[in-house]
Design a protein around this motif. Sequence first.
Motif, PDB file in Angstrom:
ATOM      1  N   LEU A  93       0.843  -1.194   0.000  1.00  0.00           N
ATOM      2  CA  LEU A  93       0.000   0.000   0.000  1.00  0.00           C
ATOM      3  C   LEU A  93       0.873   1.238   0.000  1.00  0.00           C
ATOM      4  O   LEU A  93       1.837   1.331   0.759  1.00  0.00           O
ATOM      5  N   THR A  94       0.551   2.182  -0.887  1.00  0.00           N
ATOM      6  CA  THR A  94       1.270   3.456  -0.884  1.00  0.00           C
ATOM      7  C   THR A  94       0.676   4.403   0.155  1.00  0.00           C
ATOM      8  O   THR A  94       1.363   5.260   0.687  1.00  0.00           O
ATOM      9  N   ARG A  95      -0.628   4.251   0.417  1.00  0.00           N
ATOM     10  CA  ARG A  95      -1.318   5.065   1.417  1.00  0.00           C
ATOM     11  C   ARG A  95      -2.273   4.157   2.188  1.00  0.00           C
ATOM     12  O   ARG A  95      -2.936   3.291   1.616  1.00  0.00           O
ATOM     13  N   MET A  96      -2.358   4.366   3.494  1.00  0.00           N
ATOM     14  CA  MET A  96      -3.236   3.550   4.320  1.00  0.00           C
ATOM     15  C   MET A  96      -4.695   3.742   3.905  1.00  0.00           C
ATOM     16  O   MET A  96      -5.153   4.869   3.710  1.00  0.00           O
ATOM     17  N   GLY A  97      -5.401   2.617   3.759  1.00  0.00           N
ATOM     18  CA  GLY A  97      -6.820   2.681   3.441  1.00  0.00           C
ATOM     19  C   GLY A  97      -7.125   2.880   1.972  1.00  0.00           C
ATOM     20  O   GLY A  97      -8.275   3.136   1.608  1.00  0.00           O
ATOM     21  N   PHE A  98      -6.114   2.758   1.114  1.00  0.00           N
ATOM     22  CA  PHE A  98      -6.335   2.964  -0.321  1.00  0.00           C
ATOM     23  C   PHE A  98      -5.810   1.764  -1.103  1.00  0.00           C
ATOM     24  O   PHE A  98      -4.931   1.896  -1.953  1.00  0.00           O
ATOM     25  N   ASP A  99      -6.364   0.575  -0.811  1.00  0.00           N
ATOM     26  CA  ASP A  99      -6.057  -0.577  -1.646  1.00  0.00           C
ATOM     27  C   ASP A  99      -6.978  -0.566  -2.866  1.00  0.00           C
ATOM     28  O   ASP A  99      -7.841   0.308  -3.008  1.00  0.00           O
ATOM     29  N   ALA A 100      -6.810  -1.536  -3.766  1.00  0.00           N
ATOM     30  CA  ALA A 100      -7.562  -1.533  -5.026  1.00  0.00           C
ATOM     31  C   ALA A 100      -9.074  -1.605  -4.789  1.00  0.00           C
ATOM     32  O   ALA A 100      -9.853  -0.887  -5.418  1.00  0.00           O
ATOM     33  N   ALA A 101      -9.491  -2.466  -3.840  1.00  0.00           N
ATOM     34  CA  ALA A 101     -10.932  -2.635  -3.589  1.00  0.00           C
ATOM     35  C   ALA A 101     -11.544  -1.357  -3.021  1.00  0.00           C
ATOM     36  O   ALA A 101     -12.627  -0.920  -3.457  1.00  0.00           O
ATOM     37  N   SER A 102     -10.866  -0.739  -2.061  1.00  0.00           N
ATOM     38  CA  SER A 102     -11.422   0.477  -1.446  1.00  0.00           C
ATOM     39  C   SER A 102     -11.430   1.639  -2.429  1.00  0.00           C
ATOM     40  O   SER A 102     -12.343   2.468  -2.424  1.00  0.00           O
ATOM     41  N   LEU A 103     -10.427   1.707  -3.302  1.00  0.00           N
ATOM     42  CA  LEU A 103     -10.401   2.756  -4.321  1.00  0.00           C
ATOM     43  C   LEU A 103     -11.612   2.636  -5.241  1.00  0.00           C
ATOM     44  O   LEU A 103     -12.297   3.632  -5.530  1.00  0.00           O
ATOM     45  N   LEU A 104     -11.879   1.411  -5.718  1.00  0.00           N
ATOM     46  CA  LEU A 104     -13.003   1.195  -6.621  1.00  0.00           C
ATOM     47  C   LEU A 104     -14.333   1.483  -5.929  1.00  0.00           C
ATOM     48  O   LEU A 104     -15.235   2.095  -6.509  1.00  0.00           O
ATOM     49  N   ARG A 105     -14.440   1.090  -4.662  1.00  0.00           N
ATOM     50  CA  ARG A 105     -15.686   1.314  -3.925  1.00  0.00           C
ATOM     51  C   ARG A 105     -15.932   2.813  -3.732  1.00  0.00           C
ATOM     52  O   ARG A 105     -17.052   3.303  -3.921  1.00  0.00           O
ATOM     53  N   LYS A 106     -14.889   3.545  -3.354  1.00  0.00           N
ATOM     54  CA  LYS A 106     -15.039   4.990  -3.156  1.00  0.00           C
ATOM     55  C   LYS A 106     -15.350   5.700  -4.472  1.00  0.00           C
ATOM     56  O   LYS A 106     -16.076   6.693  -4.484  1.00  0.00           O
ATOM     57  N   ARG A 107     -14.810   5.180  -5.567  1.00  0.00           N
ATOM     58  CA  ARG A 107     -15.109   5.778  -6.866  1.00  0.00           C
ATOM     59  C   ARG A 107     -16.575   5.549  -7.225  1.00  0.00           C
ATOM     60  O   ARG A 107     -17.256   6.442  -7.744  1.00  0.00           O
TER      61      ARG A 107
END
Length: 469
Positions: A93-107
């Motif tokens: 992870l480059t930033r906490m809480g920003f894995d691929a799944a969470s990025l897609l969900r937030k988008r």
Amino acid sequence: MTVCVHSHNTTSQGQQDAGPSNDEAPSTSSGTAGSSSVPELPGYYFDPEKKRYFRLLPGNNNCNPLTKESIQQKEMEKKRLQLVEEELQTKKLTRMGFDAASLLRKRQLGMLTTNKYSRLANELRTSCMQRNKVRIESSDPSALASDQFNLILANTHKSQVFTVIDVKVSGSKYSIINLNRLQNPNFIVKMSESLYFTNRKVNSVCWASLNHLDSHILLCSMGVAKTPGCATLLPASLFAHSHPGDQPGMLCIFRIPSAWSCAWSQNLQTSNCFSTGLSRQVLLTNVVTGHQQLFRTGSDVLAQQFAVATPLLFNGCRSGEVFGIDLRAQPRGKGWKTMRLFHDSAVTSVRILREEQCLVASDMAGKIKLWDMRTTKCLMDFEGHVNEHTYLPLHVHEEEGILIAVGQDCYTRIWSLHDAHLLRTIPSPYPACKEDIPSVVFSSRLGGLKGGPGLLMAVRQDLYYFPYN
């Protein structure tokens, strides 16, 4: 092949500016390896594993290996091996809480704009790059086992890299590596060599567009004994298969004092011109007419880059000053210096951002700063870079929103251009050594128009490719 020779003589300006010496070594406390609760004893080292003190001997001692240098080297190698183990992990992870799944969900929930989602996705891909060994095809495979890469430099389209290779006998040779086969699953490149060989130290290299885009390579070499230094325009057509259909180009040699840096102009008002950073001077040369302009500075010029939209040349000096030169002004006047800002140590790299309103500069104190050239204010500091006395380049990639630098400790670090967040630290495949600092190239189209994003690393005799996953 036509050879043209030009000469330029300047007088020495006396002693060099005060600055970090090439002989400086990183300082090490005798208690760095011990616990902070254990008192330091001058001349002794506390081993936390054996829980006892050991006497330190001078670094030139050949009998007892326990010296400050050996202790520091052992600690650095332990850290490198630990990081190499972490590199084998597939989930980073480059930033906490920003894995691929969470990025897609937030988008999908509308919590991220398109631009922010794209930026964070690129950062995540950067963190997932895996190291792959590249197979090099060469007309002289035996030389690959003994010669070592000194540097690699990609052309405009990132389809080729020019290399300076240190050979066993004192000297350097050059080659061009074609990257069009740098693709999964077989990572293969073709090395095209020339017979051009030099026993001079190469200080600076850049691609030059004389006949067409990237038709030549500009090299600045140190003088040897009573022989002055020179700037050489080496035709890329000297290398087999470098540009199919090219006619033999013109090899130009310009005799100048030893140059610390060089740059080729892409601005229309200063076309066919290159600049060399000398000792307390900047020399602008028109290759076609031979006309030269000399700008006297107060310090050695270690880094240079031309602006594209305007006839400006930006320079970084040993004194820590970064300044612009308006090339429309007369060198003997007082109006040619357009902008000034300052670092606390010698500036080794200057990179102008696309809009030409900001620049990034790095120095020999390990500082990397983003500057607003209109206000001369520092906008960002990129923390973590390591440099004490070495010329180390910067790599800025605005398409991917990242900045890359290889430190004197042989670690390749990648930061976000958006907020200077350190995204990744890549260890060298080999133990850290000042002779084995990796040279890297990054592009969103590595290998040309059909290529993909990735990082190419050259160290010792090897090439490694880190493609986006």
